[in-house]
Design an enzyme around this catalytic site. Structure first.
Site, PDB file in Angstrom:
ATOM      1  N   LYS A 181      15.072   0.544 -11.062  1.00 26.71           N
ATOM      2  CA  LYS A 181      14.235   1.707 -11.840  1.00 26.71           C
ATOM      3  C   LYS A 181      13.475   2.752 -10.860  1.00 26.71           C
ATOM      4  O   LYS A 181      12.836   2.455 -10.206  1.00 26.71           O
ATOM      5  CB  LYS A 181      12.955   0.883 -12.486  1.00 26.71           C
ATOM      6  CG  LYS A 181      12.574   1.770 -13.902  1.00 26.71           C
ATOM      7  CD  LYS A 181      11.984   3.033 -13.481  1.00 26.71           C
ATOM      8  CE  LYS A 181      10.433   3.234 -12.845  1.00 26.71           C
ATOM      9  NZ  LYS A 181      10.090   4.319 -12.559  1.00 26.71           N
ATOM     10  N   GLY A 234       6.086   1.531  -3.064  1.00 23.12           N
ATOM     11  CA  GLY A 234       5.408   2.567  -3.608  1.00 23.12           C
ATOM     12  C   GLY A 234       3.888   2.335  -3.106  1.00 23.12           C
ATOM     13  O   GLY A 234       3.539   1.634  -2.335  1.00 23.12           O
ATOM     14  N   SER A 235       2.985   2.707  -4.022  1.00 22.79           N
ATOM     15  CA  SER A 235       1.459   2.754  -3.750  1.00 22.79           C
ATOM     16  C   SER A 235       0.885   1.517  -4.020  1.00 22.79           C
ATOM     17  O   SER A 235       1.392   0.532  -4.566  1.00 22.79           O
ATOM     18  CB  SER A 235       0.555   3.936  -4.628  1.00 22.79           C
ATOM     19  OG  SER A 235       0.612   3.463  -6.050  1.00 22.79           O
ATOM     20  N   THR A 236      -0.163   1.309  -3.114  1.00 21.92           N
ATOM     21  CA  THR A 236      -0.722  -0.161  -3.363  1.00 21.92           C
ATOM     22  C   THR A 236      -1.492  -0.191  -4.656  1.00 21.92           C
ATOM     23  O   THR A 236      -1.200  -1.317  -5.202  1.00 21.92           O
ATOM     24  CB  THR A 236      -1.920  -0.137  -2.147  1.00 21.92           C
ATOM     25  OG1 THR A 236      -1.229  -0.080  -0.811  1.00 21.92           O
ATOM     26  CG2 THR A 236      -2.696  -1.466  -2.233  1.00 21.92           C
ATOM     27  N   GLY A 239       1.314  -1.338  -6.783  1.00 25.48           N
ATOM     28  CA  GLY A 239       1.723  -2.752  -6.546  1.00 25.48           C
ATOM     29  C   GLY A 239       0.892  -3.793  -6.916  1.00 25.48           C
ATOM     30  O   GLY A 239       1.420  -4.936  -7.517  1.00 25.48           O
ATOM     31  N   GLU A 256       6.487  -3.574  -0.841  1.00 30.87           N
ATOM     32  CA  GLU A 256       6.355  -2.676   0.262  1.00 30.87           C
ATOM     33  C   GLU A 256       5.353  -1.396  -0.035  1.00 30.87           C
ATOM     34  O   GLU A 256       5.812  -0.490  -0.821  1.00 30.87           O
ATOM     35  CB  GLU A 256       7.932  -2.017   0.652  1.00 30.87           C
ATOM     36  CG  GLU A 256       8.829  -3.248   1.064  1.00 30.87           C
ATOM     37  CD  GLU A 256      10.181  -2.557   1.248  1.00 30.87           C
ATOM     38  OE1 GLU A 256      10.355  -1.575   1.402  1.00 30.87           O
ATOM     39  OE2 GLU A 256      11.040  -3.446   1.234  1.00 30.87           O
ATOM     40  N   CYS A 293       5.670   5.925   4.629  1.00 29.93           N
ATOM     41  CA  CYS A 293       4.339   4.987   4.892  1.00 29.93           C
ATOM     42  C   CYS A 293       4.395   4.550   6.192  1.00 29.93           C
ATOM     43  O   CYS A 293       2.898   4.191   6.534  1.00 29.93           O
ATOM     44  CB  CYS A 293       4.770   3.835   3.785  1.00 29.93           C
ATOM     45  SG  CYS A 293       6.339   3.123   4.037  1.00 29.93           S
ATOM     46  N   GLU A 391      -4.516   6.479   2.296  1.00 36.63           N
ATOM     47  CA  GLU A 391      -3.150   6.910   2.507  1.00 36.63           C
ATOM     48  C   GLU A 391      -2.855   8.438   1.872  1.00 36.63           C
ATOM     49  O   GLU A 391      -3.309   8.480   0.513  1.00 36.63           O
ATOM     50  CB  GLU A 391      -1.999   6.113   2.062  1.00 36.63           C
ATOM     51  CG  GLU A 391      -0.485   6.518   2.316  1.00 36.63           C
ATOM     52  CD  GLU A 391       0.607   5.651   1.945  1.00 36.63           C
ATOM     53  OE1 GLU A 391       1.478   5.367   2.580  1.00 36.63           O
ATOM     54  OE2 GLU A 391       0.360   5.317   0.779  1.00 36.63           O
TER      55      GLU A 391
END
Length: 486
Positions: A181, A234-236, A239, A256, A293, A391
């Site tokens: 995806k 992707g973003s925390t 995640g 990640e 990142c 970030e």
């Protein structure tokens, strides 16, 4: 306008609805991506589940041959694919041609070799005493890596094909099947991968791609009972939501996530070596507009060198050409979307309001159309402020002075992230010792270059698990212990 289709069970699967994919430099629609329904996701997962048994039983050499062929086909089709990849990502042509498709081909090639790596760890025989369970004797044993099963791969927008290749290639090499995806902003090239893998000899159902404009398709994939593992980049914040959902059904996860890389510049860096520091930190601006990142977005400089480094970075940033990414002279292209540009600008504005010094940049370039942010250097930043903690994922570097190594370590470790830090020093031994004090999954000493075989992942909110090199094969496998009487 071309309407793209999902790739499910070895064929294009038309969608009822589509959404526009926009070129970040021209703001023009370049294609219509399919909007996945829950039924589409289910069909992709069921195709992967059905194909899993046979694919997992293929020989390593068979899997290696397919992955090698994928690499060859990607290289052969580069002339056709790179323009599309460049248009949907907004990457400069330099990045799109050398570090997008080319790197994806390299990853398939690497895991073609990986498919034939040893998957069995023999263990020394041991004498075991008799027990109520079984008679005693000499027992042999081995630990064997087995496929996880169906792997859902949810990827980020900055390097869509590279990121997907970094997940799909080791997963397929280990005998898993995949449902991908891609990020909603730039999924078009990823949708074309299915045909390439099929042409390379991959059986139907082993690799599937579904897309969607929002979170629904990803949520359906994560929550599907027939998915055994989720690999996410992707973003925390996203995640954490995925981990919570995956945990309800005990899915394996590889996360990640975000980073807030600190580049520590010690007081023993010579004037001659400062060029290396400036070039390394300046990669935040010059490499995909800071949308990476691992970027060294915080430069922590000993006070004795602080103004020298700030001045050097200012000159570097102001020498960069921002503009049309298809122009070979351009170094800094647009960000992925208007929404993301506005988000980056809000961080800059917030830093200005909190008294930080905008050394260069900080205003929107006079470029239309396109979602541009000028390379921005912010100095005299307090470590606790948002611009130093969160970030940003754009062409923004913050500079923070320190007095002692202990101060530098405290500042570097003082965010929720721990993905990639850097140490610049005239003494490699000193840098090595300092690296051991950093709560970071990766540390570069006097370089921002990455080694392709190292385990990649983060501490703290920067993720869970490791991939890269042979560690990528480990990530997409389960260990099974086998014991027998000798």
């Amino acid at each position: 306008m071309k309407r793209y289709a999902h790739w499910i069970n070895g064929r294009r699967q038309p969608a009822q609805n589509h959404y526009p994919v926009v070129n970040p430099a021209t703001e023009q629609v370049i294609g219509l991506a399919p909007e996945a329904t829950r039924d589409d996701v289910d069909a992709a997962v069921q195709a992967a589940r059905t194909a899993c048994e046979d694919w997992s039983r293929t020989t390593p050499r068979e899997r290696a041959a397919v992955l090698d062929s994928v690499a060859d086909l990607l290289a052969a089709r580069a002339k056709d694919l790179v323009p599309l990849l460049q248009a949907e990502t907004g990457a400069t042509m330099r990045v799109a041609s050398t570090m997008q498709l080319h790197t994806a081909a390299e990853r398939f090639r690497r895991y073609a070799r990986g498919a034939t790596e040893a998957d069995t760890i023999p263990l020394a025989p041991l004498p075991v005493k008799a027990s109520p369970l079984a008679p005693g004797g000499l027992l042999g044993a081995a630990a064997v890596r087995r496929p996880v099963g169906v792997v859902g791969c949810i990827t980020s927008y900055n390097f869509p094909v590279v990121n997907l290749a970094g997940k799909a290639a080791p997963a397929l090499a280990m005998g898993n099947t995949v449902v991908a995806k891609p990020a909603p902003q730039d999924p078009l090239t990823c949708l074309l991968l299915g045909e390439i893998l099929q042409q390379a000899g991959l059986p139907d159902g082993v690799f599937n791609v579904v897309t969607g404009s929002g979170a629904a398709a990803g949520e359906d994939l994560v929550g599907h009972p027939d998915v055994d593992m989720i690999s996410f980049t992707g973003s925390t914040s996203v995640g954490k939501a995925i981990a919570e959902s995956a945990g309800r059904s005990m899915k394996r996860t590889l996360m990640e996530l975000g980073g807030k890389g600190a580049a520590i510049v010690l007081d023993d860096v010579t004037d001659g070596a400062l060029k290396n520091v400036v070039g390394g930190v300046g990669s935040t601006w010059s490499f995909h507009s800071g949308q990476i990142c691992t970027a060294p977005t915080r430069v922590l400089v000993h006070r004795a060198l602080y103004e020298k480094v700030v001045t050097g970075l200012q000159r570097y940033a102001e020498a960069l050409t921002t503009g049309d990414p298809v122009d070979n002279s351009t170094i800094v292209g647009p960000l992925i979307s208007a929404a993301h540009r506005d988000r980056v600008e809000s961080y800059i504005s917030g830093a200005r309001d909190q008294g930080a010094r905008i050394v260069t940049g900080g205003t929107r370039p006079g470029l239309k159309p396109g979602y541009y942010v000028a390379p921005t250097l912010i100095a005299d930043v307090r470590p606790e402020t948002a611009v130093a903690q969160e970030e940003i994922f754009g062409p923004v570097v913050v500079a923070i002075p320190f007095d002692t190594e202990a101060d530098a370590v405290e500042i570097a470790n003082g965010t929720a992230y721990g993905l990639y830090d850097y140490v610049f020093s005239g003494d490699a031994g000193r840098a090595w010792r300092l690296a051991g004090r950093l709560r970071s999954g990766n540390v570069g000493i006097n370089t921002v270059q990455r080694h392709p075989e190292t385990p990649f992942g983060g501490f703290k909110d920067s993720g869970v698990g490791r991939d890269g090199g042979s560690f990528g094969l480990h990530a997409y496998s389960e260990l099974q212990s086998v014991v027998w009487p000798s």
